[in-house]
Design a protein around this motif. Structure first.
Motif, PDB file in Angstrom:
ATOM      1  N   GLU A 197       0.826  -1.251  -0.003  1.00 52.89           N
ATOM      2  CA  GLU A 197       0.041   0.073  -0.285  1.00 52.89           C
ATOM      3  C   GLU A 197       1.057   1.232   0.063  1.00 52.89           C
ATOM      4  N   ASP A 198       0.521   2.296  -0.706  1.00 51.25           N
ATOM      5  CA  ASP A 198       1.147   3.511  -0.802  1.00 51.25           C
ATOM      6  C   ASP A 198       0.219   4.516   0.079  1.00 51.25           C
ATOM      7  N   LYS A 199       1.025   4.811   1.334  1.00 50.92           N
ATOM      8  CA  LYS A 199       0.185   5.716   2.391  1.00 50.92           C
ATOM      9  C   LYS A 199      -0.245   7.004   1.705  1.00 50.92           C
ATOM     10  N   ARG A 200       0.288   7.460   0.506  1.00 43.94           N
ATOM     11  CA  ARG A 200      -0.223   8.873   0.310  1.00 43.94           C
ATOM     12  C   ARG A 200      -1.513   8.638  -0.807  1.00 43.94           C
ATOM     13  N   ARG A 201      -1.675   7.661  -1.283  1.00 42.99           N
ATOM     14  CA  ARG A 201      -2.822   7.396  -2.052  1.00 42.99           C
ATOM     15  C   ARG A 201      -4.195   7.039  -1.303  1.00 42.99           C
ATOM     16  N   LYS A 202      -5.324   7.393  -1.765  1.00 42.23           N
ATOM     17  CA  LYS A 202      -6.530   6.841  -0.984  1.00 42.23           C
ATOM     18  C   LYS A 202      -6.683   5.414  -1.163  1.00 42.23           C
ATOM     19  N   LYS A 203      -7.183   4.617  -0.369  1.00 41.48           N
ATOM     20  CA  LYS A 203      -7.276   3.312  -0.391  1.00 41.48           C
ATOM     21  C   LYS A 203      -8.435   3.085  -1.585  1.00 41.48           C
ATOM     22  N   ARG A 204      -7.911   2.295  -2.543  1.00 39.83           N
ATOM     23  CA  ARG A 204      -8.852   2.009  -3.520  1.00 39.83           C
ATOM     24  C   ARG A 204      -9.063   0.294  -3.792  1.00 39.83           C
ATOM     25  N   PRO A 205      -9.974  -0.151  -4.421  1.00 38.08           N
ATOM     26  CA  PRO A 205     -10.165  -1.607  -4.351  1.00 38.08           C
ATOM     27  C   PRO A 205      -9.303  -2.098  -5.452  1.00 38.08           C
ATOM     28  N   ILE A 206      -8.789  -3.299  -5.306  1.00 39.20           N
ATOM     29  CA  ILE A 206      -7.782  -3.926  -6.265  1.00 39.20           C
ATOM     30  C   ILE A 206      -8.457  -4.201  -7.446  1.00 39.20           C
ATOM     31  N   GLY A 207      -7.998  -4.104  -8.731  1.00 42.45           N
ATOM     32  CA  GLY A 207      -8.747  -4.205 -10.005  1.00 42.45           C
ATOM     33  C   GLY A 207      -8.740  -5.586 -10.394  1.00 42.45           C
ATOM     34  N   ASP A 208      -9.136  -5.826 -11.528  1.00 43.40           N
ATOM     35  CA  ASP A 208      -9.490  -7.127 -11.952  1.00 43.40           C
ATOM     36  C   ASP A 208      -7.914  -7.660 -12.643  1.00 43.40           C
TER      37      ASP A 208
ATOM     38  N   MET B  49      -4.866 -11.841 -12.814  1.00 46.56           N
ATOM     39  CA  MET B  49      -6.423 -11.551 -13.011  1.00 46.56           C
ATOM     40  C   MET B  49      -7.415 -11.965 -11.829  1.00 46.56           C
ATOM     41  N   SER B  50      -8.481 -11.195 -11.821  1.00 45.56           N
ATOM     42  CA  SER B  50      -9.485 -11.566 -10.608  1.00 45.56           C
ATOM     43  C   SER B  50     -10.303 -12.820 -11.050  1.00 45.56           C
ATOM     44  N   LYS B  51     -10.966 -13.483 -10.252  1.00 40.04           N
ATOM     45  CA  LYS B  51     -11.943 -14.674 -10.372  1.00 40.04           C
ATOM     46  C   LYS B  51     -12.731 -14.024 -11.420  1.00 40.04           C
ATOM     47  N   ARG B  52     -13.423 -12.955 -11.286  1.00 44.61           N
ATOM     48  CA  ARG B  52     -14.317 -12.296 -12.375  1.00 44.61           C
ATOM     49  C   ARG B  52     -13.618 -12.212 -13.616  1.00 44.61           C
ATOM     50  N   ALA B  53     -12.682 -11.711 -13.536  1.00 38.69           N
ATOM     51  CA  ALA B  53     -11.924 -11.576 -15.231  1.00 38.69           C
ATOM     52  C   ALA B  53     -11.471 -13.030 -15.727  1.00 38.69           C
ATOM     53  N   LYS B  54     -11.228 -13.934 -15.047  1.00 38.49           N
ATOM     54  CA  LYS B  54     -11.177 -15.347 -15.458  1.00 38.49           C
ATOM     55  C   LYS B  54     -12.346 -15.857 -15.899  1.00 38.49           C
ATOM     56  N   GLU B  55     -13.370 -15.762 -15.272  1.00 39.35           N
ATOM     57  CA  GLU B  55     -14.589 -16.238 -15.645  1.00 39.35           C
ATOM     58  C   GLU B  55     -15.092 -15.558 -16.892  1.00 39.35           C
TER      59      GLU B  55
ATOM     60  N   GLY C  81      -8.665 -11.982  -1.995  1.00 41.41           N
ATOM     61  CA  GLY C  81      -9.496 -12.173  -2.923  1.00 41.41           C
ATOM     62  C   GLY C  81      -8.980 -13.527  -3.795  1.00 41.41           C
ATOM     63  N   GLU C  82      -9.814 -14.054  -4.701  1.00 41.39           N
ATOM     64  CA  GLU C  82      -9.217 -14.999  -5.488  1.00 41.39           C
ATOM     65  C   GLU C  82      -8.875 -14.334  -6.733  1.00 41.39           C
ATOM     66  N   TYR C  83      -7.419 -14.683  -6.945  1.00 36.57           N
ATOM     67  CA  TYR C  83      -6.916 -14.154  -8.231  1.00 36.57           C
ATOM     68  C   TYR C  83      -6.050 -15.110  -8.818  1.00 36.57           C
ATOM     69  N   TYR C  84      -5.676 -15.261 -10.110  1.00 38.43           N
ATOM     70  CA  TYR C  84      -5.427 -16.284 -10.906  1.00 38.43           C
ATOM     71  C   TYR C  84      -3.820 -15.759 -11.725  1.00 38.43           C
ATOM     72  N   LEU C  85      -2.932 -16.310 -12.110  1.00 37.99           N
ATOM     73  CA  LEU C  85      -2.121 -16.008 -12.911  1.00 37.99           C
ATOM     74  C   LEU C  85      -2.437 -16.736 -14.424  1.00 37.99           C
ATOM     75  N   TYR C  86      -2.132 -16.189 -15.615  1.00 39.63           N
ATOM     76  CA  TYR C  86      -2.454 -16.825 -16.633  1.00 39.63           C
ATOM     77  C   TYR C  86      -1.221 -17.191 -17.393  1.00 39.63           C
ATOM     78  N   ASN C  87      -0.904 -18.478 -17.779  1.00 41.79           N
ATOM     79  CA  ASN C  87       0.467 -18.984 -18.045  1.00 41.79           C
ATOM     80  C   ASN C  87       0.058 -19.495 -19.584  1.00 41.79           C
ATOM     81  N   ALA C  88       0.507 -18.495 -20.667  1.00 47.09           N
ATOM     82  CA  ALA C  88       0.075 -19.188 -21.998  1.00 47.09           C
ATOM     83  C   ALA C  88       1.144 -20.261 -22.349  1.00 47.09           C
ATOM     84  N   PHE C  89       0.731 -21.189 -23.143  1.00 52.71           N
ATOM     85  CA  PHE C  89       1.626 -22.316 -23.614  1.00 52.71           C
ATOM     86  C   PHE C  89       2.584 -21.694 -24.731  1.00 52.71           C
TER      87      PHE C  89
END
Length: 75
Positions: free
Chosen positions: A5-16, A27-33, A53-61
């Motif tokens: 967290e950057d203490k100088r910035r306002k608290k924002r939700p983590i994006g997709d 990516m978030s679970k929502r983006a994965k789906e 939250g539930e996050y995923y890494l996408y590994n391209a073949f």
């Protein structure tokens, strides 16, 4: 995975898509789906253990080097 967290910035939700690495996309679970049907045949989704939250890494073949250096303009 840990959120720094950057203490100088306002608290924002983590994006997709909280970050991109050269070989992985996070990516978030929502983006994965939303993108799973398109991406699943070409790579794998790896669940990331995290407290925010539930996050995923996408590994391209396979990765295609599609940039034409000779026709690219810029620095």
């Amino acid at each position: 995975m840990k959120v720094v967290e950057d203490k100088r910035r306002k608290k924002r939700p983590i994006g997709d898509f909280p970050w991109f690495l050269p070989d992985l996309i996070a990516m978030s679970k929502r983006a994965k789906e939303a993108m799973e049907d398109l991406l699943a045949p070409h790579g794998e989704f790896l669940l990331v253990e995290c407290d925010f939250g539930e996050y995923y890494l996408y590994n391209a073949f396979a990765v295609l080097d599609a940039l034409d250096d000779e026709k690219t303009i810029g620095d």
